[in-house]
Design a protein around this motif. Structure first.
Motif, PDB file in Angstrom:
ATOM      1  N   MET A 209       0.820  -1.212   0.000  1.00  0.00           N
ATOM      2  CA  MET A 209       0.000   0.000   0.000  1.00  0.00           C
ATOM      3  C   MET A 209       0.854   1.263   0.000  1.00  0.00           C
ATOM      4  SD  MET A 209      -3.002  -1.099  -0.305  1.00  0.00           S
ATOM      5  CE  MET A 209      -3.620   0.573  -0.356  1.00  0.00           C
ATOM      6  N   ARG A 210       2.129   1.134   0.294  1.00  0.00           N
ATOM      7  CA  ARG A 210       3.032   2.299   0.301  1.00  0.00           C
ATOM      8  C   ARG A 210       3.815   2.420  -1.002  1.00  0.00           C
ATOM      9  NH1 ARG A 210       3.706  -0.041   5.392  1.00  0.00           N
ATOM     10  NH2 ARG A 210       5.674  -1.025   4.778  1.00  0.00           N
TER      11      ARG A 210
ATOM     12  N   ASP B  77      -0.417  -0.052  -9.642  1.00  0.00           N
ATOM     13  CA  ASP B  77      -0.830  -1.433  -9.854  1.00  0.00           C
ATOM     14  C   ASP B  77      -0.524  -2.298  -8.633  1.00  0.00           C
ATOM     15  OD1 ASP B  77      -1.877  -1.083 -12.414  1.00  0.00           O
ATOM     16  OD2 ASP B  77       0.078  -1.286 -13.354  1.00  0.00           O
ATOM     17  N   VAL B  78       0.593  -2.032  -7.998  1.00  0.00           N
ATOM     18  CA  VAL B  78       0.948  -2.776  -6.781  1.00  0.00           C
ATOM     19  C   VAL B  78      -0.059  -2.462  -5.677  1.00  0.00           C
ATOM     20  CG1 VAL B  78       2.673  -3.033  -4.945  1.00  0.00           C
ATOM     21  CG2 VAL B  78       3.402  -2.935  -7.339  1.00  0.00           C
ATOM     22  N   ARG B  79      -0.428  -1.186  -5.531  1.00  0.00           N
ATOM     23  CA  ARG B  79      -1.400  -0.817  -4.493  1.00  0.00           C
ATOM     24  C   ARG B  79      -2.761  -1.459  -4.786  1.00  0.00           C
ATOM     25  NH1 ARG B  79       0.371   4.286  -5.645  1.00  0.00           N
ATOM     26  NH2 ARG B  79      -1.727   5.165  -5.916  1.00  0.00           N
TER      27      ARG B  79
ATOM     28  N   LEU C 150      -7.417  -1.124   5.312  1.00  0.00           N
ATOM     29  CA  LEU C 150      -8.461  -0.744   4.359  1.00  0.00           C
ATOM     30  C   LEU C 150      -8.969   0.670   4.627  1.00  0.00           C
ATOM     31  CD1 LEU C 150     -10.466  -4.097   4.272  1.00  0.00           C
ATOM     32  CD2 LEU C 150      -9.101  -3.140   2.403  1.00  0.00           C
ATOM     33  N   ALA C 151      -9.108   1.018   5.903  1.00  0.00           N
ATOM     34  CA  ALA C 151      -9.564   2.371   6.256  1.00  0.00           C
ATOM     35  C   ALA C 151      -8.566   3.413   5.779  1.00  0.00           C
ATOM     36  CB  ALA C 151      -9.772   2.472   7.768  1.00  0.00           C
ATOM     37  N   ALA C 152      -7.286   3.129   5.933  1.00  0.00           N
ATOM     38  CA  ALA C 152      -6.258   4.062   5.468  1.00  0.00           C
ATOM     39  C   ALA C 152      -6.273   4.173   3.946  1.00  0.00           C
ATOM     40  CB  ALA C 152      -4.883   3.601   5.950  1.00  0.00           C
ATOM     41  N   ALA C 153      -6.614   3.073   3.263  1.00  0.00           N
ATOM     42  CA  ALA C 153      -6.640   3.073   1.798  1.00  0.00           C
ATOM     43  C   ALA C 153      -7.768   3.931   1.227  1.00  0.00           C
ATOM     44  CB  ALA C 153      -6.763   1.644   1.278  1.00  0.00           C
ATOM     45  N   LEU C 154      -8.724   4.312   2.066  1.00  0.00           N
ATOM     46  CA  LEU C 154      -9.801   5.193   1.611  1.00  0.00           C
ATOM     47  C   LEU C 154      -9.284   6.570   1.216  1.00  0.00           C
ATOM     48  CD1 LEU C 154     -12.452   4.270   4.326  1.00  0.00           C
ATOM     49  CD2 LEU C 154     -12.527   3.624   1.905  1.00  0.00           C
TER      50      LEU C 154
ATOM     51  N   VAL D 292      -8.349   2.145  -6.046  1.00  0.00           N
ATOM     52  CA  VAL D 292      -7.932   1.656  -4.727  1.00  0.00           C
ATOM     53  C   VAL D 292      -8.952   2.066  -3.674  1.00  0.00           C
ATOM     54  CG1 VAL D 292      -6.182   1.846  -2.908  1.00  0.00           C
ATOM     55  CG2 VAL D 292      -5.471   1.619  -5.297  1.00  0.00           C
ATOM     56  N   ARG D 293      -9.400   3.328  -3.735  1.00  0.00           N
ATOM     57  CA  ARG D 293     -10.379   3.814  -2.748  1.00  0.00           C
ATOM     58  C   ARG D 293     -11.681   3.009  -2.841  1.00  0.00           C
ATOM     59  NH1 ARG D 293      -8.801   8.885  -4.832  1.00  0.00           N
ATOM     60  NH2 ARG D 293     -10.841   9.191  -5.790  1.00  0.00           N
ATOM     61  N   ARG D 294     -12.137   2.735  -4.054  1.00  0.00           N
ATOM     62  CA  ARG D 294     -13.405   2.010  -4.222  1.00  0.00           C
ATOM     63  C   ARG D 294     -13.297   0.581  -3.690  1.00  0.00           C
ATOM     64  NH1 ARG D 294     -13.417   4.285 -10.292  1.00  0.00           N
ATOM     65  NH2 ARG D 294     -14.310   6.356  -9.902  1.00  0.00           N
ATOM     66  N   GLN D 295     -12.194  -0.087  -4.014  1.00  0.00           N
ATOM     67  CA  GLN D 295     -12.010  -1.452  -3.523  1.00  0.00           C
ATOM     68  C   GLN D 295     -11.963  -1.465  -1.998  1.00  0.00           C
ATOM     69  OE1 GLN D 295     -11.583  -4.438  -5.558  1.00  0.00           O
ATOM     70  NE2 GLN D 295     -12.039  -5.306  -3.556  1.00  0.00           N
ATOM     71  N   ALA D 296     -11.273  -0.479  -1.435  1.00  0.00           N
ATOM     72  CA  ALA D 296     -11.182  -0.392   0.025  1.00  0.00           C
ATOM     73  C   ALA D 296     -12.552  -0.137   0.639  1.00  0.00           C
ATOM     74  CB  ALA D 296     -10.208   0.714   0.421  1.00  0.00           C
TER      75      ALA D 296
END
Length: 327
Positions: free
Chosen positions: A180-181, A186-188, A207-211, A218-222
């Motif tokens: 995630m960092r 694509d990796v994220r 997942l909360a941080a990925a929002l 990424v935000r939608r998947q999270a």
């Protein structure tokens, strides 16, 4: 200047100077009466030239060709050296990562080391079927699995790898969360998809941080994964998905789940109401999302939409209310 003095001043051994002479790289221009090699100032400058090229990683054969070719240009040499150095660094980085993976698995003996090496070899295979078979076999090396999850582009192999990582439970979260960092989007995306399938509070926190990720995918998947876990911070992303028409059906279902908590229902209702100013297609999606809310929470808004100026919106809202004729 005799060979011994040249060796002392240049730092090049007499043995290497004789080797340069035998190869024709640096031949002394003179000989003493006794037959000893005698180097001129130009010869010494050529020695330093050869040593400088050697320090760049060139072989003596390459140096000989470069010095003998009148059309030789330094830019060609430097470009070639850059490419070869980059290739070498890439191979060394791959070796370093492999060694770290072996170290992270904490093998108790050589059998353990060989097992990890075999797994890494299979996961790095150019054949998707072999990579998939490696993922489906019993695997205890979580770091290697996580690395493969973050780099695998083939959808079938990626799915098998995520399944294998999910078997590790919460142990897999920390290993894959590093993705995630990554600056590589694509990796994220691969990382958040894998974490969405992992249990536990740690996965929920990631997942909360990925929002807040800059990439909307990424935000939608999270949001789709964090919402069912009770993460209300996913609400704005989910509402935006309904309004934008991106996985809006799934987003509406997650909003309905979150709204089961009375403390969140009004907030979700108000957020969806903010989308009613959109065009008819947006209002239809909002109406369908409102219908997912529990009880009679959205009854008034649906009743309002049943009188919408756009007939399609009115008909759908009426149907969602159970009234076949628009009000």
């Amino acid at each position: 200047m005799l060979i011994g003095e040249v060796a002392r001043r240049s730092g090049v051994s007499t043995r290497m100077l004789r080797h340069y002479d035998s190869l024709g790289l640096v031949r002394p221009t003179g000989r003493t009466v006794g037959g000893y090699r005698e180097y001129s100032e130009a010869d010494i400058r050529r020695i330093f030239h050869v040593e400088g090229l050697r320090s760049l990683g060139m072989s003596l054969r390459q140096i000989g060709r470069a010095l003998a070719d009148p059309a030789f240009t330094p830019s060609t040499l430097v470009g070639d050296l850059i490419r070869r150095t980059e290739d070498r660094l890439k191979r060394e980085q791959e070796l370093l990562e492999r060694l770290r993976a072996i170290d992270a698995s904490e093998p108790a003996g050589w059998d353990g080391v060989l097992h990890v090496v075999e797994l890494l070899h299979e996961l790095d295979s150019p054949s998707p079927s072999r990579r998939q078979q490696a993922a489906l076999a019993p695997v205890e090396d979580v770091p290697s699995l996580a690395k493969a999850v973050l780099t695998e582009a083939h959808p079938n192999v990626a799915g098998a790898l995520r399944w294998a990582l999910a078997r590790a439970g919460e142990d897999g979260v920390a290993a894959v969360a590093a993705g995630m960092r990554s600056p590589d989007v694509d990796v994220r995306r691969r990382a958040v998809r894998a974490i969405a399938e992992l249990p536990g509070d740690e996965a929920t926190a990631v997942l909360a941080a990925a929002l807040e990720d800059p990439d909307p995918q990424v935000r939608r998947q999270a949001a789709l994964a964090a919402g069912p876990r009770g993460t209300t911070a996913a609400v704005p992303v989910l509402v935006a998905m309904v309004i934008e028409g991106v996985n809006d059906v799934e987003a509406a279902e997650v909003l309905g789940t979150l709204a089961l908590d009375p403390g969140h229902g009004e907030r979700i209702l108000n957020a969806l109401a903010g989308g009613l100013a959109g065009d008819p297609a947006v209002r239809i999606r909002v109406a369908q999302a409102l219908a997912e809310l529990p009880g009679t929470l959205a009854h008034d808004l649906l009743r309002h939409l049943s009188g919408d100026e756009d007939r399609a919106v009115a008909v759908i809202a009426s149907a969602l209310l159970g009234d076949q004729s628009p009000g």
